[in-house]
Design an enzyme around this catalytic site. Structure first.
Site, PDB file in Angstrom:
ATOM      1  N   CYS A 133      62.304  61.484  28.036  1.00 26.41           N
ATOM      2  CA  CYS A 133      61.507  62.106  26.951  1.00 26.41           C
ATOM      3  C   CYS A 133      61.724  61.397  25.610  1.00 26.41           C
ATOM      4  O   CYS A 133      62.638  60.595  25.458  1.00 26.41           O
ATOM      5  CB  CYS A 133      61.896  63.567  26.753  1.00 26.41           C
ATOM      6  SG  CYS A 133      61.953  64.538  28.262  1.00 26.41           S
TER       7      CYS A 133
HETATM    8  N1  GLN Z   1      65.673  65.875  32.620  1.00 23.83           N
HETATM    9  C1  GLN Z   1      64.777  66.464  31.694  1.00 23.83           C
HETATM   10  C2  GLN Z   1      63.491  66.942  32.324  1.00 23.83           C
HETATM   11  O1  GLN Z   1      63.264  66.814  33.489  1.00 23.83           O
HETATM   12  C3  GLN Z   1      64.494  65.534  30.543  1.00 23.83           C
HETATM   13  C4  GLN Z   1      63.723  64.371  31.000  1.00 23.83           C
HETATM   14  C5  GLN Z   1      63.572  63.325  29.976  1.00 23.83           C
HETATM   15  O2  GLN Z   1      64.383  63.097  29.091  1.00 23.83           O
HETATM   16  N2  GLN Z   1      62.550  62.617  30.183  1.00 23.83           N
HETATM   17  O3  GLN Z   1      62.674  67.455  31.627  1.00 23.83           O
END
Ligand code: GLN
Length: 236
Positions: free
Chosen positions: A2
């Site tokens: 993210c």
């Molecule tokens: N693991 C978290 C999720 O599945 C954050 C993922 C991310 O940082 N892209 O939302």
């Protein structure tokens, strides 16, 4: 993974932080420039902001680029303290609005960029306390349980227990904006009217600074403070 963004400073519109910058979170939802894990952030978004001392959130499991209702209202929403994120779901995690950051305990807004083995998180954080079975939601509940002042210790412990974990946290409570770097990027922009912490620059301003990995960042009325997180007794 993210991309997230935090703001502490003068009151500004949510659109000025999230939608208007040429490489802001809306563009990062489909064309991030520095993303090392995953291609885009189409699995939801969330914008949290403080209304006085009250954290308020607008979240969705849809891609930010298509959110015309938020686009219409965001220029009218103003805050001095904001935590926003666009999501690229980790494989195996649910795509649902309750898994979109920021998470809250009623005082803090918290976003997690990364992943962590859910088996390492305390069972007490799962279920009623966590907003979703998503790793980030359980991690947020764990951090809230341990207390925000122990954030650095919590990250060091989890990072030691799960060498594959990436633990970039961004959180705010209206007067403090804090973050960790553990496996992914984070940048600081010190503006005249406040401070931005963001996974990647939202424009090409040469004043953006990279935060080194494994650091804790604290932004408050006293300024910006960086502390290394690579030793167990470091100030956090
Ligand atoms: N693991 C978290 C999720 O599945 C954050 C993922 C991310 O940082 N892209 O939302």
């Amino acid at each position: 993974m993210c991309r997230h963004l935090g703001w502490l400073g003068a009151e500004v519109t949510l659109s000025s932080l999230v939608l208007e910058p040429p490489q802001g979170l809306r563009v990062q939802s489909y064309a991030p420039r520095r993303q090392k894990h995953g291609l885009m952030n189409a699995d939801g978004w969330g914008v949290g902001f403080f209304d006085g001392a009250i954290p308020r959130r607008w979240r969705s499991s849809a891609p930010l680029w298509g959110e015309t209702s938020f686009e219409s209202v965001a220029p009218a929403l103003r805050s001095h303290c904001v935590v926003a994120a666009v999501r690229s779901a980790t494989v195996g995690m649910p795509i649902e609005v309750s898994a979109a950051a920021p998470f809250t305990d009623g005082h803090w807004l918290l976003s997690h960029n990364g992943l962590v083995d859910r088996a390492l998180l305390p069972a007490s954080a799962i279920g009623a306390r966590a907003e979703s079975v998503c790793d980030s939601a359980i991690l947020a509940a764990t951090i809230f349980d341990r207390g925000m002042d122990a954030l650095g210790d919590t990250i060091i412990e989890l990072g030691a227990a799960d060498p594959l974990a990436r633990l970039n946290i961004l959180a705010a409570n209206g007067s403090r904006l804090v973050a960790t770097t553990w496996g992914d990027t984070l940048c600081i922009l010190r503006r005249e009217d406040g401070v931005v912490l963001a996974s990647e620059p939202y424009d090409d301003d040469p004043d953006w600074e990279d935060v080194p990995d494994r650091h804790y960042v604290e932004v408050s009325a006293d300024g910006v403070k960086l502390t290394a997180l690579d030793h167990p007794k470091g100030a956090r």
